[in-house]
Design a protein around this motif. Structure first.
Motif, PDB file in Angstrom:
ATOM      1  N   VAL A 337       4.183   7.440   8.732  1.00 45.28           N
ATOM      2  CA  VAL A 337       3.239   8.312   8.046  1.00 45.28           C
ATOM      3  C   VAL A 337       2.044   8.541   8.948  1.00 45.28           C
ATOM      4  CG1 VAL A 337       1.829   8.580   5.982  1.00 45.28           C
ATOM      5  CG2 VAL A 337       3.942   7.282   5.872  1.00 45.28           C
ATOM      6  N   LEU A 345       0.215  14.347   2.736  1.00 49.22           N
ATOM      7  CA  LEU A 345       0.492  13.589   3.942  1.00 49.22           C
ATOM      8  C   LEU A 345       1.611  14.259   4.728  1.00 49.22           C
ATOM      9  CD1 LEU A 345       0.355   9.965   2.557  1.00 49.22           C
ATOM     10  CD2 LEU A 345      -1.218  10.969   4.195  1.00 49.22           C
ATOM     11  N   LYS A 379      -3.573   2.723  10.196  1.00 51.34           N
ATOM     12  CA  LYS A 379      -3.406   2.686   8.753  1.00 51.34           C
ATOM     13  C   LYS A 379      -2.015   2.163   8.384  1.00 51.34           C
ATOM     14  CE  LYS A 379      -6.652   6.429   7.763  1.00 51.34           C
ATOM     15  NZ  LYS A 379      -6.834   7.771   7.150  1.00 51.34           N
ATOM     16  N   TYR A 381       1.053   2.107   5.365  1.00 52.29           N
ATOM     17  CA  TYR A 381       1.596   2.914   4.288  1.00 52.29           C
ATOM     18  C   TYR A 381       2.920   2.327   3.785  1.00 52.29           C
ATOM     19  CZ  TYR A 381      -1.432   6.347   6.601  1.00 52.29           C
ATOM     20  OH  TYR A 381      -2.494   6.988   7.194  1.00 52.29           O
ATOM     21  N   ASP A 382       3.296   2.718   2.576  1.00 54.34           N
ATOM     22  CA  ASP A 382       4.624   2.454   2.025  1.00 54.34           C
ATOM     23  C   ASP A 382       5.321   3.783   1.769  1.00 54.34           C
ATOM     24  OD1 ASP A 382       4.586  -0.313   1.932  1.00 54.34           O
ATOM     25  OD2 ASP A 382       3.647  -0.367  -0.046  1.00 54.34           O
ATOM     26  N   VAL A 424       4.502   8.444  -1.277  1.00 54.65           N
ATOM     27  CA  VAL A 424       3.921   7.457  -0.379  1.00 54.65           C
ATOM     28  C   VAL A 424       2.780   6.736  -1.079  1.00 54.65           C
ATOM     29  CG1 VAL A 424       2.213   8.995   0.692  1.00 54.65           C
ATOM     30  CG2 VAL A 424       3.082   7.058   1.981  1.00 54.65           C
ATOM     31  N   HIS A 425       2.584   5.458  -0.703  1.00 54.37           N
ATOM     32  CA  HIS A 425       1.428   4.669  -1.152  1.00 54.37           C
ATOM     33  C   HIS A 425       0.598   4.343   0.070  1.00 54.37           C
ATOM     34  CE1 HIS A 425      -1.007   1.489  -2.927  1.00 54.37           C
ATOM     35  NE2 HIS A 425      -0.643   0.706  -1.925  1.00 54.37           N
ATOM     36  N   ILE A 426      -0.741   4.565  -0.022  1.00 57.85           N
ATOM     37  CA  ILE A 426      -1.645   4.307   1.107  1.00 57.85           C
ATOM     38  C   ILE A 426      -2.441   3.036   0.841  1.00 57.85           C
ATOM     39  CG2 ILE A 426      -3.459   5.283   2.558  1.00 57.85           C
ATOM     40  CD1 ILE A 426      -2.817   8.019   1.378  1.00 57.85           C
ATOM     41  N   TYR A 427      -2.506   2.159   1.820  1.00 61.36           N
ATOM     42  CA  TYR A 427      -3.323   0.949   1.689  1.00 61.36           C
ATOM     43  C   TYR A 427      -4.754   1.241   2.088  1.00 61.36           C
ATOM     44  CZ  TYR A 427       0.725  -1.937   0.817  1.00 61.36           C
ATOM     45  OH  TYR A 427       1.838  -2.513   0.252  1.00 61.36           O
TER      46      TYR A 427
END
Length: 427
Positions: A337, A345, A379, A381-382, A424-427
């Motif tokens: 990502v 994204l 960064k 990401y998942d 997507v998941h962003i940390y």
């Protein structure tokens, strides 16, 4: 005039009492002070006030001996290094015949009763054999509670090292229904070597369950308590589950046996920061990752209780559970990502710098796969995939995505991978 240079610090309030480094109880430890300087000798040289349940007493004499330091008793100011290093005391072990005596009377074992309620007899029998769970006739009693003597039903967690020698056994009393340790009117915990009053016993602890490390085919997972490790071994059998014994039990000395292995750490709530620090300090020994699942999922009330992994796992049926099948080895997915642009994204394969691992979920989540990656920007990401490795597109797997988002507390947003829509998941 005081005849001794080193004395236990007089009590002048709770600020003169400290957490015990052995039993990890707060405000129970009295430190030795130097009467000439008024300073503490060291932060672990002292005596625990929990005489019956802990009994930790590390004297100045032992401190000097262990650190090769001596002083002239006529002139206590004169310190010097000893030229001859005394040999270390040999480690003591529990006799095998005593160990074998604990491996029976399971009808009187409260922890075993709890396991039977969770898993039934077949799995419980395997756990007893695998972890050498024992039973003790010991009943807890303290002079400061003369009216109280505990019931029978205590459990022995035999501490067996990788060579098969019994270092000691931890004796604990559980509630057979809830599986919680009995802590009223005091904490019900002691040690086999203390109950037996073995003279000159030199304890050197190892991981609880360390004998299982002869299996080199699986990654290792470490919890704080042996109870959590035993329960987790049923839900997540892809790991070898062992226990550090406490939050402070993850020590350099213990971790030497893990050399070269892949390790997943599952600290209790409020232990994540400490174990993350330890994982970094011990990175020259093995490859560590630290699970933050509990930190992410817990409520404030649960954090105050210090819940552990087992407290969460037993909320689910082990028969349907295939959750958190974490792959420690780097994954081979080439799906990174990149930057966030106008809430969309744009994902490009060329920008990934490392693959952090996968989480394979069970039937409750339609076997979705969560893949973690890190990009050039730094960064994390998942990305979400189905069980065949295909990206989950918006509009697909809606129910499973909702459950997954809630359980893992992941905020999923729309993204694109090489112009293909995804989540997507962003940390």
């Amino acid at each position: 005039m005081n005849e001794h240079r080193y004395i236990l610090e007089p009590y002048t309030g709770m600020n003169t009492r400290y957490p015990c480094p052995e039993c990890n109880k707060g405000k129970t430890f009295s430190l030795y002070i130097d009467t000439e300087t008024g300073e503490h000798l060291a932060d672990h040289v002292g005596r625990c006030n929990r005489v019956d349940n802990c009994g930790n007493h590390y004297t100045p004499k032992q401190y000097f001996q262990d650190n090769n330091i001596s002083f002239d008793t006529q002139s206590p100011r004169q310190f010097y290094k000893q030229k001859v290093t005394p040999p270390p005391k040999p480690v003591s072990f529990i006799p095998v015949n005593i160990f074998k005596q604990s491996l029976k009377n399971y009808n009187d074992n409260n922890f075993v009763k709890f396991l039977l309620g969770l898993f039934g007899s077949e799995i419980t029998d395997k756990l007893i054999s695998k972890y050498f769970i024992g039973t003790s006739k010991h009943q807890f009693y303290r002079k400061d509670f003369p009216e109280y003597k505990s019931e029978r039903g205590t459990t022995v967690f035999n501490q067996i090292d990788i060579t098969g020698k019994i270092r000691t056994g931890k004796i604990m009393l559980y509630n057979p229904t809830t599986g919680k340790r009995v802590k009223e009117p005091y904490d019900h915990i002691t040690w086999v070597h203390k109950v037996l009053k073995l003279p000159g016993f030199e304890l050197k602890q190892c991981f609880e369950g360390e004998h299982l490390l002869h299996d080199k085919t699986k990654p290792v997972a470490i919890t704080e308590s042996i109870k959590a490790a035993i329960i987790a071994s049923v839900y997540l059998p892809q790991f070898i589950w062992i226990a550090a014994g406490s939050k402070d039990g993850l020590s350099l000395e213990k971790c030497k046996v893990l050399a070269g292995r892949n390790i997943a750490l599952f600290p209790d709530l409020n232990g994540f920061q400490l174990w993350s620090k330890k994982a970094n300090e011990f990175s020259h020994i093995a490859r560590f990752i630290v699970s933050d699942l509990l930190e992410r999922k817990a409520t404030e009330a649960e954090k105050k209780q210090g819940l552990d992994l087992a407290d969460y796992l037993i909320r689910y049926s082990y028969k349907d559970f295939a959750l958190l099948e974490t792959v420690i080895q780097p994954v081979q997915l080439n799906k990174p990502v990149t930057d966030l642009q106008n809430d969309l994204l744009n994902i490009h394969s060329k920008d990934v710098i490392s693959m952090l691992g996968e989480t394979h979920t069970g039937n409750d989540f339609n076997k979705l796969i969560i893949a973690g990656i890190k990009t050039i920007s730094g960064k994390v990401y998942d990305l979400l995939f189905d069980e065949s490795g295909e990206l989950i597109r918006p509009g697909e797997q809606t129910k499973a995505l909702t459950k997954l988002s809630s359980f893992f507390e992941k905020k999923l947003i729309h993204a694109s991978f090489d112009n293909n829509p995804c989540w997507v998941h962003i940390y």
